[in-house]
Design an enzyme around this catalytic site. Sequence first.
Site, PDB file in Angstrom:
ATOM      1  N   ARG A 133       0.868  -1.191   0.000  1.00 52.75           N
ATOM      2  CA  ARG A 133       0.000   0.000   0.000  1.00 52.75           C
ATOM      3  C   ARG A 133       0.895   1.229   0.000  1.00 52.75           C
ATOM      4  O   ARG A 133       1.738   1.403   0.871  1.00 52.75           O
ATOM      5  CB  ARG A 133      -0.938  -0.005   1.205  1.00 52.75           C
ATOM      6  N   HIS A 142      -1.930   3.535   6.464  1.00 52.41           N
ATOM      7  CA  HIS A 142      -2.848   2.449   6.803  1.00 52.41           C
ATOM      8  C   HIS A 142      -4.290   2.923   6.683  1.00 52.41           C
ATOM      9  O   HIS A 142      -5.134   2.269   6.061  1.00 52.41           O
ATOM     10  CB  HIS A 142      -2.564   1.954   8.219  1.00 52.41           C
ATOM     11  N   TYR A 165       7.657   4.354   9.920  1.00 52.80           N
ATOM     12  CA  TYR A 165       8.017   2.930   9.959  1.00 52.80           C
ATOM     13  C   TYR A 165       8.420   2.363   8.597  1.00 52.80           C
ATOM     14  O   TYR A 165       8.765   1.187   8.507  1.00 52.80           O
ATOM     15  CB  TYR A 165       6.869   2.091  10.556  1.00 52.80           C
TER      16      TYR A 165
END
Length: 370
Positions: A269, A273, A283
């Site tokens: 993706r 999120h 991250y």
Amino acid sequence: MASNTKEQLDVKKQLAAVEEQFQTLQILNEEGDVVNEAAMPELSDDQLQELMRRMVYTRILDQRSISLNRQGRLGFYAPTAGQEASQLASQFALEKEDFILPGYRDVPQLVWHGLPLYQAFLWSRGHYQGMNIPEGVNVLHPQIIIGAQYVQAAGVALGMKKRGAKAVAITYTGDGGTSQGDFYEGMNFAGAFKAPAIFIAQNNRFAISTPVEKQSASKTLAQKAVAAGIPGIQVDGMDPLAVYAATHQARERAINGEGPTLIETLTYRYGPHTMAGDDPTRYRTADLDNEWEKKDPLVRFRKFLEKKGLWSEEKESEVIEAAKEDIKEAIKKADAAPKQKVTDLMSITYSDMPYNLKEQYEIYKAKESK
């Protein structure tokens, strides 16, 4: 005897033998060249163009949905860019009578399976009409509880088997969902009863912010099928032809009474999120993002179709403009939906409303009528 026992206890060799079975299925490489002719699915030129149209349309839908979310015109939204091959090529392998049980990132599959776009927008806003699913559209609303759709899919699939329907139940979760108990329970139940289910684990590498390597010691997620006694396959999830081929084969197995299949799609993706404050730069590295952008499913499929003379810049521009117009009309229709009332929620939640809620219902009804 001692030698046999020693061999049985050599778990590293056993694990390596299992993992060796799960090689990644790929048909198109990053340059759009066919590298696995034997696995090539039977799709007509029109079907190939239609799949590309849906992928381009959905990329625009994702971009517009992010903008609408930032404007406050949508509520919850989970970006989909990068996962078009995984989502749409798997749905493309389905028939109208098949049932989709989605996760919260899987709204595009519902739209292409027949859910009106304006209702998808209403669902994002939390409006009760958002999932007032039209007759004949075989979908459930996106599941927010991680992994719960796997158990539901097993039940729906078993119901199909009992009715003798030549159809399947397909469900999706992310790599994080494979760490949930429901993931194993759903597959185990479906496997035990040979229910016609397809379980798709979209491995986009990060369960929100947790790398897949830190949530499972398995080399692949596909090998988790072994415990349920069902086939598992790992697929290049940025390759629409590989995803389609794997899903089509899984569907054939299911409707022929051979039971469920687990498909792991290796995908990515590009966005956060969800739009609820997630920051992927905390991250994910820029190098990793760049590496996966080179595998973009739209770029790969576009190159493949252009080499066959089936796609052009003009065709893509037409799809983009049509998508923008459809989205504009859908958001207008969502805006025109009646304002949601407390009594609406109370009346549609219960077929037989408890007495204490009936009292509250009358109080709210009186307030709303003023």
